[in-house]
Write an enzyme that holds these catalytic residues in place. Structure first.
Site, short mmCIF file in Angstrom:
data_model
loop_
_atom_site.label_atom_id
_atom_site.label_comp_id
_atom_site.label_asym_id
_atom_site.label_seq_id
_atom_site.Cartn_x
_atom_site.Cartn_y
_atom_site.Cartn_z
N CYS A 3 0.86 -1.18 0.00
CA CYS A 3 0.00 0.00 0.00
C CYS A 3 0.90 1.23 0.00
O CYS A 3 2.08 1.13 -0.35
CB CYS A 3 -0.99 -0.02 1.17
N ARG A 9 -3.32 -0.56 5.49
CA ARG A 9 -3.91 -1.67 4.74
C ARG A 9 -2.99 -2.88 4.60
O ARG A 9 -3.37 -4.00 4.96
CB ARG A 9 -4.34 -1.19 3.33
N ASP A 119 -8.65 3.63 1.60
CA ASP A 119 -7.57 3.95 2.54
C ASP A 119 -8.16 4.48 3.84
O ASP A 119 -8.66 5.60 3.88
CB ASP A 119 -6.64 5.00 1.91
P1 4NP Z 1 -1.80 2.87 4.00
O1 4NP Z 1 -2.45 4.25 4.49
O2 4NP Z 1 -1.27 3.13 2.61
O3 4NP Z 1 -2.95 1.93 3.98
O4 4NP Z 1 -0.73 2.52 4.99
C1 4NP Z 1 -1.75 5.46 4.51
C2 4NP Z 1 -0.98 5.77 5.60
C3 4NP Z 1 -0.34 6.98 5.65
C4 4NP Z 1 -0.48 7.89 4.61
C5 4NP Z 1 -1.24 7.57 3.50
C6 4NP Z 1 -1.88 6.35 3.45
N1 4NP Z 1 0.18 9.13 4.68
O5 4NP Z 1 -0.06 9.98 3.79
O6 4NP Z 1 0.96 9.39 5.62
#
Ligand code: 4NP
Length: 148
Positions: A3, A9, A119
């Site tokens: 991800c 995720r 997300d």
């Molecule tokens: P992930 O979610 O891709 O599911 O881990 C996110 C976690 C952090 C960020 C974006 C998506 N961020 O912009 O910091």
């Protein structure tokens, strides 16, 4: 399992898949990574940990890392949790990577849907259970597809 941040995720997908691999006695390796650098070294998000714990899984020892070009050689299948993640993986591959290994995760559940795992980073705690459920269901499909 890839991800963006490797904290919301894909850590759930790694934990759920590892649990199913063990339960089925399979000799598969699973790992997760993120295409972005913001959270390298961090534990999974507390709400990802919590939803896993509610389902009997402890993912607290997982540590966020960045997806690298070497992962194209290390793994047979690379699951992108979302379409933007797919494009980032392609960009990290730099045009020479084998993109046939990269599969949009939810296409295993609903072939051809090209859907993304939402997300939960941008919402509240309520977003994590539906994400857990769709990841769990998709991991079941993957196990049935490739076991034996
Ligand atoms: P992930 O979610 O891709 O599911 O881990 C996110 C976690 C952090 C960020 C974006 C998506 N961020 O912009 O910091």
């Amino acid at each position: 399992m890839v991800c963006l941040g490797n904290i919301c995720r894909s850590p759930i997908a790694e934990g759920v898949m590892r649990h199913k691999i063990l339960a089925h006695g399979l000799d598969w390796e699973v790992d997760s990574a993120g295409t972005e650098s913001y959270h390298i070294g961090e534990q999974p998000h507390r709400h990802s940990q919590q939803v896993c714990r509610q389902h009997g899984l402890d993912i607290s020892s997982q540590v966020a890392r960045k997806f690298t070009k070497a992962d194209f050689d290390r793994f047979d299948i690379i699951y992108a949790m979302a379409k933007d993640v797919y494009r980032e993986i392609e960009s990290i591959g730099g045009g020479r990577a084998d993109m046939s290994k990269v599969v949009l995760f939810l296409n295993e559940l609903n072939p051809g849907s090209d859907a993304s795992v939402p997300d939960p980073w941008y919402g509240n705690e309520d977003g994590y259970l539906p994400v857990y459920r769709m990841i769990n269901e998709t991991c079941d499909v993957i196990i049935e597809k490739y076991k034996n």
